[in-house]
Scaffold this motif. Structure first.
Motif, PDB file in Angstrom:
ATOM      1  N   ASP A 100       2.316  -5.729   7.482  1.00  0.00           N
ATOM      2  CA  ASP A 100       1.036  -6.079   6.873  1.00  0.00           C
ATOM      3  C   ASP A 100       0.888  -7.593   6.897  1.00  0.00           C
ATOM      4  N   HIS A 101       0.000  -8.096   7.757  1.00  0.00           N
ATOM      5  CA  HIS A 101      -0.236  -9.531   7.882  1.00  0.00           C
ATOM      6  C   HIS A 101       1.072 -10.302   8.059  1.00  0.00           C
ATOM      7  N   GLY A 102       1.934  -9.808   8.947  1.00  0.00           N
ATOM      8  CA  GLY A 102       3.186 -10.487   9.252  1.00  0.00           C
ATOM      9  C   GLY A 102       4.330 -10.207   8.293  1.00  0.00           C
ATOM     10  N   THR A 103       4.088  -9.419   7.257  1.00  0.00           N
ATOM     11  CA  THR A 103       5.137  -9.090   6.292  1.00  0.00           C
ATOM     12  C   THR A 103       5.597  -7.661   6.502  1.00  0.00           C
ATOM     13  N   LEU A 104       6.898  -7.481   6.622  1.00  0.00           N
ATOM     14  CA  LEU A 104       7.467  -6.151   6.786  1.00  0.00           C
ATOM     15  C   LEU A 104       7.400  -5.419   5.446  1.00  0.00           C
ATOM     16  N   ARG A 105       6.653  -4.317   5.416  1.00  0.00           N
ATOM     17  CA  ARG A 105       6.481  -3.544   4.183  1.00  0.00           C
ATOM     18  C   ARG A 105       7.396  -2.325   4.129  1.00  0.00           C
ATOM     19  N   PHE A 106       7.793  -1.826   5.303  1.00  0.00           N
ATOM     20  CA  PHE A 106       8.685  -0.668   5.337  1.00  0.00           C
ATOM     21  C   PHE A 106       9.443  -0.677   6.647  1.00  0.00           C
ATOM     22  N   ASP A 107      10.712  -0.290   6.597  1.00  0.00           N
ATOM     23  CA  ASP A 107      11.539  -0.136   7.780  1.00  0.00           C
ATOM     24  C   ASP A 107      12.469   1.043   7.525  1.00  0.00           C
ATOM     25  N   GLY A 108      12.246   2.144   8.228  1.00  0.00           N
ATOM     26  CA  GLY A 108      13.088   3.319   8.045  1.00  0.00           C
ATOM     27  C   GLY A 108      12.538   4.500   8.812  1.00  0.00           C
ATOM     28  N   ASP A 109      13.098   5.671   8.555  1.00  0.00           N
ATOM     29  CA  ASP A 109      12.599   6.842   9.278  1.00  0.00           C
ATOM     30  C   ASP A 109      11.332   7.385   8.613  1.00  0.00           C
ATOM     31  N   ALA A 176      -0.572  27.025   1.355  1.00  0.00           N
ATOM     32  CA  ALA A 176       0.014  26.093   2.320  1.00  0.00           C
ATOM     33  C   ALA A 176       0.487  24.866   1.550  1.00  0.00           C
ATOM     34  N   ILE A 177       1.685  24.429   1.859  1.00  0.00           N
ATOM     35  CA  ILE A 177       2.251  23.249   1.208  1.00  0.00           C
ATOM     36  C   ILE A 177       2.515  22.221   2.296  1.00  0.00           C
ATOM     37  N   GLU A 178       1.992  21.022   2.074  1.00  0.00           N
ATOM     38  CA  GLU A 178       2.160  19.995   3.096  1.00  0.00           C
ATOM     39  C   GLU A 178       2.183  18.615   2.454  1.00  0.00           C
ATOM     40  N   ASP A 179       2.675  17.655   3.211  1.00  0.00           N
ATOM     41  CA  ASP A 179       2.624  16.273   2.763  1.00  0.00           C
ATOM     42  C   ASP A 179       1.207  15.760   2.987  1.00  0.00           C
ATOM     43  N   PRO A 180       0.804  14.744   2.233  1.00  0.00           N
ATOM     44  CA  PRO A 180      -0.514  14.152   2.482  1.00  0.00           C
ATOM     45  C   PRO A 180      -0.579  13.610   3.913  1.00  0.00           C
ATOM     46  N   PRO A 181      -1.777  13.418   4.432  1.00  0.00           N
ATOM     47  CA  PRO A 181      -1.896  12.855   5.786  1.00  0.00           C
ATOM     48  C   PRO A 181      -1.172  11.509   5.866  1.00  0.00           C
ATOM     49  N   ILE A 182      -0.570  11.237   7.005  1.00  0.00           N
ATOM     50  CA  ILE A 182       0.192  10.001   7.180  1.00  0.00           C
ATOM     51  C   ILE A 182      -0.678   8.771   6.947  1.00  0.00           C
ATOM     52  N   GLU A 183      -1.980   8.881   7.251  1.00  0.00           N
ATOM     53  CA  GLU A 183      -2.884   7.754   6.998  1.00  0.00           C
ATOM     54  C   GLU A 183      -2.910   7.406   5.511  1.00  0.00           C
ATOM     55  N   ASP A 184      -2.917   8.422   4.643  1.00  0.00           N
ATOM     56  CA  ASP A 184      -2.903   8.184   3.193  1.00  0.00           C
ATOM     57  C   ASP A 184      -1.605   7.519   2.762  1.00  0.00           C
ATOM     58  N   ILE A 185      -0.516   7.917   3.387  1.00  0.00           N
ATOM     59  CA  ILE A 185       0.787   7.346   3.027  1.00  0.00           C
ATOM     60  C   ILE A 185       0.861   5.884   3.458  1.00  0.00           C
ATOM     61  N   ILE A 186       0.353   5.578   4.640  1.00  0.00           N
ATOM     62  CA  ILE A 186       0.325   4.185   5.107  1.00  0.00           C
ATOM     63  C   ILE A 186      -0.534   3.340   4.176  1.00  0.00           C
ATOM     64  N   ARG A 187      -1.688   3.884   3.757  1.00  0.00           N
ATOM     65  CA  ARG A 187      -2.538   3.155   2.787  1.00  0.00           C
ATOM     66  C   ARG A 187      -1.764   2.898   1.494  1.00  0.00           C
ATOM     67  N   ALA A 188      -0.949   3.865   1.068  1.00  0.00           N
ATOM     68  CA  ALA A 188      -0.146   3.692  -0.146  1.00  0.00           C
ATOM     69  C   ALA A 188       0.882   2.576   0.025  1.00  0.00           C
ATOM     70  N   VAL A 189       1.446   2.451   1.230  1.00  0.00           N
ATOM     71  CA  VAL A 189       2.398   1.360   1.497  1.00  0.00           C
ATOM     72  C   VAL A 189       1.695   0.025   1.295  1.00  0.00           C
ATOM     73  N   PHE A 190       0.489  -0.108   1.869  1.00  0.00           N
ATOM     74  CA  PHE A 190      -0.259  -1.349   1.725  1.00  0.00           C
ATOM     75  C   PHE A 190      -0.666  -1.582   0.273  1.00  0.00           C
ATOM     76  N   ALA A 191      -1.051  -0.534  -0.421  1.00  0.00           N
ATOM     77  CA  ALA A 191      -1.459  -0.673  -1.817  1.00  0.00           C
ATOM     78  C   ALA A 191      -0.277  -1.087  -2.692  1.00  0.00           C
ATOM     79  N   ASP A 192       0.914  -0.547  -2.401  1.00  0.00           N
ATOM     80  CA  ASP A 192       2.115  -0.902  -3.172  1.00  0.00           C
ATOM     81  C   ASP A 192       2.514  -2.346  -2.966  1.00  0.00           C
ATOM     82  N   ALA A 193       2.071  -2.925  -1.834  1.00  0.00           N
ATOM     83  CA  ALA A 193       2.424  -4.319  -1.543  1.00  0.00           C
ATOM     84  C   ALA A 193       1.679  -5.239  -2.467  1.00  0.00           C
TER      85      ALA A 193
END
Length: 193
Positions: A100-109, A176-193
């Motif tokens: 996010d703008h040059g800052t590493l917000r997550f690194d993992g699987d 049906a049980i599923e994880d939220p869409p990956i787009e929502d999770i990426i938005r959460a990463v940015f929001a947590d920053a």
């Protein structure tokens, strides 16, 4: 360069119909496939790809993703992929870096990304007929209602227990049980920053 390489790339990337065309008349998707073939001519150990599915139709995107998975498996090449297409990320990436703008917000699987930044799962329940709003009290937060289909936002740790309660207390046709869409999770990463 191995003698088989160009014919192999031509076949795998479906380039035969493009061989007689001038580059300036190729569509964006056709150019992307040709550029991918050019990048692979010398069988690199590390392949840097920026939006490899850009301009491709659904079939072309799937073909490129399959090709890249197979290339990685056959040749052990490291593929560094930048993409805004989350389908590329989920289909190809074992390790994810969110920057996010040059800052590493997550690194993992990818699974760790989902688990870390999505404390909830989606439980989509289809009943035999629509139910009043009070039916859902005590189950979890209602995320969406569409007639007899209700989507609940359930804490990850409570998913199994709530699904079992739904199945035993309501006239459920499907769940049906599923994880939220990956787009929502990426938005959460940015929001947590």
């Amino acid at each position: 360069m191995p003698a088989r390489r160009p014919p192999e790339l031509i076949a795998l990337l479906d380039l035969e119909p493009l061989l007689g065309k001038q580059v300036r008349v190729l569509s964006l998707g056709e150019r992307m496939r040709c550029e991918l073939a050019g990048a692979l001519l010398h069988r690199p150990d590390v392949l840097f790809l920026d939006e490899p599915a850009l301009g491709l139709d659904v079939n072309g995107q799937a073909a490129v993703r399959t090709f890249l998975r197979d290339y990685n498996a056959q040749h052990g090449a490291t593929i560094l992929l930048t993409s805004h297409y989350m389908a590329d990320v989920t289909a190809l990436a074992r390790r994810v870096l969110v920057i996010d703008h040059g800052t590493l917000r997550f690194d993992g699987d990818l699974a760790a990304l989902v688990e870390t930044h999505s404390p909830h799962r989606l439980v989509r329940v289809t009943l035999r007929e629509a139910a009043p709003a009070h039916t859902w009290a005590g189950f979890s937060e209602v995320s969406a209602v569409d007639g007899a289909v209700v989507t609940l936002l359930v804490p990850r740790a409570e998913t199994a227990a709530i699904a079992a309660r739904l199945l035993t207390t309501l006239p459920v046709e499907d769940v049906a049980i599923e994880d939220p869409p990956i787009e929502d999770i990426i938005r959460a990463v940015f929001a947590d920053a």
